[in-house]
Design a protein around this motif. Structure first.
Motif, mmCIF file in Angstrom:
data_model
loop_
_atom_site.group_PDB
_atom_site.id
_atom_site.type_symbol
_atom_site.label_atom_id
_atom_site.label_comp_id
_atom_site.label_asym_id
_atom_site.label_seq_id
_atom_site.Cartn_x
_atom_site.Cartn_y
_atom_site.Cartn_z
ATOM 1 N N ASP A 266 1.696 7.149 4.878
ATOM 2 C CA ASP A 266 2.958 6.487 5.203
ATOM 3 C C ASP A 266 3.350 6.716 6.662
ATOM 4 O O ASP A 266 3.807 5.793 7.342
ATOM 5 C CB ASP A 266 4.078 7.004 4.293
ATOM 6 C CG ASP A 266 3.891 6.578 2.844
ATOM 7 O OD1 ASP A 266 3.140 5.614 2.602
ATOM 8 O OD2 ASP A 266 4.517 7.207 1.972
ATOM 9 N N ARG B 225 -0.944 6.107 -2.454
ATOM 10 C CA ARG B 225 -0.285 6.458 -1.197
ATOM 11 C C ARG B 225 -0.132 7.960 -1.036
ATOM 12 O O ARG B 225 -0.043 8.709 -2.017
ATOM 13 C CB ARG B 225 1.094 5.809 -1.099
ATOM 14 C CG ARG B 225 2.091 6.289 -2.156
ATOM 15 C CD ARG B 225 3.487 5.801 -1.833
ATOM 16 N NE ARG B 225 4.049 6.518 -0.712
ATOM 17 C CZ ARG B 225 4.809 7.625 -0.845
ATOM 18 N NH1 ARG B 225 5.060 8.113 -2.048
ATOM 19 N NH2 ARG B 225 5.293 8.216 0.216
ATOM 20 N N LEU C 256 0.823 -1.205 0.000
ATOM 21 C CA LEU C 256 0.000 0.000 0.000
ATOM 22 C C LEU C 256 0.859 1.259 0.000
ATOM 23 O O LEU C 256 0.555 2.235 -0.687
ATOM 24 C CB LEU C 256 -0.942 0.002 1.208
ATOM 25 C CG LEU C 256 -2.069 1.041 1.177
ATOM 26 C CD1 LEU C 256 -2.948 0.841 -0.054
ATOM 27 C CD2 LEU C 256 -2.924 0.939 2.441
ATOM 28 N N ALA C 257 1.954 1.226 0.752
ATOM 29 C CA ALA C 257 2.848 2.376 0.806
ATOM 30 C C ALA C 257 3.547 2.599 -0.531
ATOM 31 O O ALA C 257 4.000 3.713 -0.822
ATOM 32 C CB ALA C 257 3.885 2.188 1.912
ATOM 33 N N ARG D 70 1.122 4.597 8.991
ATOM 34 C CA ARG D 70 1.460 3.175 8.920
ATOM 35 C C ARG D 70 2.780 2.908 9.641
ATOM 36 O O ARG D 70 2.937 1.904 10.341
ATOM 37 C CB ARG D 70 1.516 2.711 7.462
ATOM 38 C CG ARG D 70 0.154 2.762 6.782
ATOM 39 C CD ARG D 70 0.221 2.408 5.303
ATOM 40 N NE ARG D 70 0.309 0.971 5.054
ATOM 41 C CZ ARG D 70 -0.724 0.138 5.098
ATOM 42 N NH1 ARG D 70 -1.923 0.584 5.426
ATOM 43 N NH2 ARG D 70 -0.562 -1.150 4.831
ATOM 44 N N SER E 60 -5.769 -1.122 4.381
ATOM 45 C CA SER E 60 -5.848 0.130 5.124
ATOM 46 C C SER E 60 -5.703 -0.137 6.624
ATOM 47 O O SER E 60 -6.167 -1.158 7.131
ATOM 48 C CB SER E 60 -7.193 0.809 4.850
ATOM 49 O OG SER E 60 -7.458 1.824 5.802
#
Length: 205
Positions: free
Chosen positions: A66, A61, A55-56, A69, A94
């Motif tokens: 970032d 993104r 996902l990052a 997370r 997510s």
């Protein structure tokens, strides 16, 4: 490649653009930066996970995503991973789908964090300051989770926080007077810790 490698190689280490983008947030001081030279530190582990995170690395993104997370990943590794194998955390989905995390109604930012029950893998796990990176937090409950260390001064940066429960842990040192500047805070639980000194006058105002 580790973002900083060994300190002897700092001058010749290749620049990591991803780390440089996050650096003002995740390593604001020299002491913070040193933690990334230690491969077993929660911060270094969290960054390595984030850099490999799908996902990052995706097209959707954002820098704010970032940082969130990363902050939550630090807690995961600082506690030696959750005691329960059924605890859902650090997936490529997510953060709003992770256990102990609640997001805003539009699903864009973390507003509640119930922490992670630490286990015996890490002796005396230190409560990370990185919770302060979750800038929209409103509710935090870390009661009876086995955290050590001191209450991070940076927690006072959480200007939207209304509930902070750190009771029944092993926190030591003085209660930061800066907590009294958190104008939205209506509940502060610090009972059954190893705290010393007087209660700051700022908390009575």
């Amino acid at each position: 490649v580790h973002p900083l490698q060994d300190r002897r190689d700092l001058q010749k280490a290749p620049i990591d653009p991803f780390f440089e983008q996050l650096k003002p947030f995740i390593a604001p001081t020299k002491n913070d930066l040193k933690l990334f030279t230690k491969m077993n530190s929660p911060q270094a582990k969290a960054y390595s996970w984030l850099k490999a995170d799908k996902l990052a690395n995706g097209s959707q993104r954002t820098l704010a995503m970032d940082v969130e997370r990363y902050a939550l990943a630090v807690f995961y590794f600082a506690g030696g991973k959750p005691a329960s194998e059924y605890f859902i955390f650090l997936t490529s989905d997510s953060v709003c789908t992770w256990d102990s995390v609640t997001c805003s109604t539009d699903g864009t930012t973390v507003i509640e964090f119930g922490g992670i029950g630490v286990n015996n893998v890490v002796p005396q796990p230190i409560l990370p300051w990185e919770m302060a990176l979750l800038s929209n937090l409103e509710y935090v409950d870390f009661e009876d989770q086995g955290w050590y260390g001191t209450i991070p001064l940076k927690f006072a940066q959480l200007t939207k926080l209304t509930h902070l429960n750190l009771g029944i842990n092993f926190l030591k040192g003085k209660i930061p007077a800066a907590l009294g500047t958190m104008t939205q805070l209506t509940f502060l639980g610090l009972d059954d810790n190893l705290l010393t000194g007087a209660i700051p006058a700022t908390l009575g105002s």
